[in-house]
Design an enzyme around this catalytic site. Structure first.
Site, PDB file in Angstrom:
ATOM      1  N   ASP A  23       0.824  -1.217   0.000  1.00 17.45           N
ATOM      2  CA  ASP A  23       0.000   0.000   0.000  1.00 17.45           C
ATOM      3  C   ASP A  23       0.856   1.263   0.000  1.00 17.45           C
ATOM      4  O   ASP A  23       1.955   1.273   0.540  1.00 17.45           O
ATOM      5  CB  ASP A  23      -0.910  -0.013   1.238  1.00 17.45           C
ATOM      6  CG  ASP A  23      -2.050   0.982   1.107  1.00 17.45           C
ATOM      7  OD1 ASP A  23      -2.404   1.342  -0.032  1.00 17.45           O
ATOM      8  OD2 ASP A  23      -2.572   1.410   2.151  1.00 17.45           O
ATOM      9  N   GLY A  24       0.322   2.305  -0.621  1.00 15.81           N
ATOM     10  CA  GLY A  24       0.978   3.613  -0.573  1.00 15.81           C
ATOM     11  C   GLY A  24       1.493   4.126  -1.909  1.00 15.81           C
ATOM     12  O   GLY A  24       2.151   5.158  -1.950  1.00 15.81           O
ATOM     13  N   ASN A  25       1.177   3.432  -2.984  1.00 17.98           N
ATOM     14  CA  ASN A  25       1.628   3.876  -4.320  1.00 17.98           C
ATOM     15  C   ASN A  25       1.099   5.259  -4.677  1.00 17.98           C
ATOM     16  O   ASN A  25       1.829   6.111  -5.169  1.00 17.98           O
ATOM     17  CB  ASN A  25       1.129   2.911  -5.404  1.00 17.98           C
ATOM     18  CG  ASN A  25       1.777   1.559  -5.317  1.00 17.98           C
ATOM     19  OD1 ASN A  25       2.765   1.388  -4.618  1.00 17.98           O
ATOM     20  ND2 ASN A  25       1.222   0.587  -6.029  1.00 17.98           N
ATOM     21  N   GLY A  26      -0.197   5.457  -4.444  1.00 14.88           N
ATOM     22  CA  GLY A  26      -0.845   6.709  -4.826  1.00 14.88           C
ATOM     23  C   GLY A  26      -0.233   7.878  -4.081  1.00 14.88           C
ATOM     24  O   GLY A  26       0.122   8.909  -4.671  1.00 14.88           O
ATOM     25  N   ARG A  27      -0.080   7.722  -2.766  1.00 14.34           N
ATOM     26  CA  ARG A  27       0.470   8.817  -1.961  1.00 14.34           C
ATOM     27  C   ARG A  27       1.924   9.097  -2.332  1.00 14.34           C
ATOM     28  O   ARG A  27       2.366  10.239  -2.347  1.00 14.34           O
ATOM     29  CB  ARG A  27       0.339   8.480  -0.471  1.00 14.34           C
ATOM     30  CG  ARG A  27      -1.045   8.772   0.081  1.00 14.34           C
ATOM     31  CD  ARG A  27      -1.273   8.100   1.399  1.00 14.34           C
ATOM     32  NE  ARG A  27      -1.441   6.658   1.235  1.00 14.34           N
ATOM     33  CZ  ARG A  27      -1.309   5.786   2.228  1.00 14.34           C
ATOM     34  NH1 ARG A  27      -0.962   6.203   3.427  1.00 14.34           N
ATOM     35  NH2 ARG A  27      -1.503   4.510   1.998  1.00 14.34           N
ATOM     36  N   ASN A  71     -11.230  -2.579  -4.786  1.00 13.17           N
ATOM     37  CA  ASN A  71     -10.513  -1.603  -5.622  1.00 13.17           C
ATOM     38  C   ASN A  71     -11.208  -1.298  -6.956  1.00 13.17           C
ATOM     39  O   ASN A  71     -10.890  -0.306  -7.618  1.00 13.17           O
ATOM     40  CB  ASN A  71      -9.065  -2.056  -5.879  1.00 13.17           C
ATOM     41  CG  ASN A  71      -8.157  -1.972  -4.668  1.00 13.17           C
ATOM     42  OD1 ASN A  71      -7.233  -2.762  -4.497  1.00 13.17           O
ATOM     43  ND2 ASN A  71      -8.405  -1.011  -3.794  1.00 13.17           N
ATOM     44  N   ARG A 197      -4.472  -1.747   9.231  1.00  6.08           N
ATOM     45  CA  ARG A 197      -5.663  -2.574   8.990  1.00  6.08           C
ATOM     46  C   ARG A 197      -5.341  -3.658   7.974  1.00  6.08           C
ATOM     47  O   ARG A 197      -4.333  -3.619   7.290  1.00  6.08           O
ATOM     48  CB  ARG A 197      -6.848  -1.711   8.545  1.00  6.08           C
ATOM     49  CG  ARG A 197      -6.571  -0.827   7.345  1.00  6.08           C
ATOM     50  CD  ARG A 197      -7.839  -0.073   6.893  1.00  6.08           C
ATOM     51  NE  ARG A 197      -7.531   0.876   5.841  1.00  6.08           N
ATOM     52  CZ  ARG A 197      -7.316   2.176   6.033  1.00  6.08           C
ATOM     53  NH1 ARG A 197      -7.391   2.694   7.239  1.00  6.08           N
ATOM     54  NH2 ARG A 197      -7.023   2.972   5.021  1.00  6.08           N
ATOM     55  N   SER A 199      -7.720  -4.684   5.585  1.00  9.17           N
ATOM     56  CA  SER A 199      -8.421  -4.387   4.327  1.00  9.17           C
ATOM     57  C   SER A 199      -8.906  -5.642   3.597  1.00  9.17           C
ATOM     58  O   SER A 199      -8.714  -5.781   2.383  1.00  9.17           O
ATOM     59  CB  SER A 199      -7.544  -3.531   3.407  1.00  9.17           C
ATOM     60  OG  SER A 199      -7.213  -2.307   4.022  1.00  9.17           O
TER      61      SER A 199
END
Ligand code: IPE
Ligand code: IPE
Ligand code: MG
Length: 250
Positions: A23-27, A71, A197, A199
């Site tokens: 997680d965290g690609n977008g940010r 997603n 979390r 998810s």
């Protein structure tokens, strides 16, 4: 767990089965003023590095969460880039996986993917199915609840066909129908990106997994970070309901 010496730099216990919520690609991309898809593309390099490191360290199974059943609700454009990227990476990398004796499989409901992608997945699975070095499972359109419901359905069908009685339904028989049932139990579940979390990832399989959360965003999760998660795992005391004294090595 196997004791694999001097691989992570220490004499760490190497988990047999590691799963990662990438997680965290977008940010990561947004922090640089770029569009989210730039982050997804950069994340591919972290996938490569984790697969290579896991294989090198003697990890038996690596399971990566690439796309959740939730997603699909993202903007259409982002979903379509993710699908194209999946196709592109699979085409480019499958030979390398095969060369490294890695068995590749996708877990999740594949029926919603394009025919072309489904075919590519089937071919990749077929090519690598007899490999024994490591199993790489990519979770795509996967949900932990879906997995459990699916297993319940299969048990019900067996009961209807008189292959099983209701009393035969237990943790073991349900487990047999969940994804990853043939792999070693999940030892370590990593989540990058700073959230605490699950998810809807491996709900059933994570029952006794050690959890490791890091703020590092997925594209920044490199070999060193991966080894750090293994070192931390190695220091944990897994008690499985017993007392500390019971599980201490003599
Ligand atoms: C994880 O990164 C990749 C997928 C879910 C496909 P995100 O896209 O969720 O990145 P953030 O969490 O928005 O930063
Ligand atoms: C989990 O990340 C799914 C994947 C990494 C593929 P999400 O970004 O979708 O999770 P939430 O929405 O923050 O819970
Ligand atoms: Mg996210």
């Amino acid at each position: 767990m196997s004791n694999h010496e001097a691989t992570t730099g220490l004499t760490d216990i190497i988990p047999q089965h590691i799963a990662i919520i990438m997680d965290g690609n977008g940010r990561w991309a947004q922090q640089q003023g770029k569009s989210r898809v730039v982050g997804h593309k950069a994340g591919v390099e972290s996938v490569r590095s984790c697969v290579t490191t896991a294989r090198k360290l003697g990890v038996k199974a690596l399971t990566l969460f690439a796309f959740s059943s939730e997603n699909w609700q993202r903007p259409e454009k982002e979903v379509s880039v993710l699908m194209d990227l999946f196709m592109f990476v699979l085409t480019r990398e499958v030979k390398r996986l095969h060369k490294n004796d890695i068995k590749f499989q996708v877990i999740g409901d594949l029926s919603r993917f394009s025919e072309k992608l489904q075919k590519k997945i089937a071919q990749s699975q077929q090519l690598t199915e007899h490999n024994t070095g490591m199993v790489l499972s990519v979770a795509a359109n996967y949900g932990g609840r879906w997995d459990i419901v699916n297993a319940a359905k299969k048990l019900s069908q067996q009961v209807i066909a008189n292959e099983l009685t209701v009393d035969d339904i237990n943790e073991n028989s349900l487990h047999q129908h969940t994804c990853l049932a043939t792999l070693p139990e999940l030892d370590l579940l990593v989540r990058t990106g700073g959230d605490y979390r699950i998810s809807n990832f491996l709900l059933w399989q994570a029952a006794y997994a050690e959890l490791y959360f890091t703020d590092t965003l997925w594209p920044d999760f490199d070999e060193q970070q991966f080894k750090k998660s293994i070192s931390i795992f190695s220091q944990r005391e897994r008690r499985f309901g017993l007392t500390g004294e019971q599980v201490k090595p003599n």
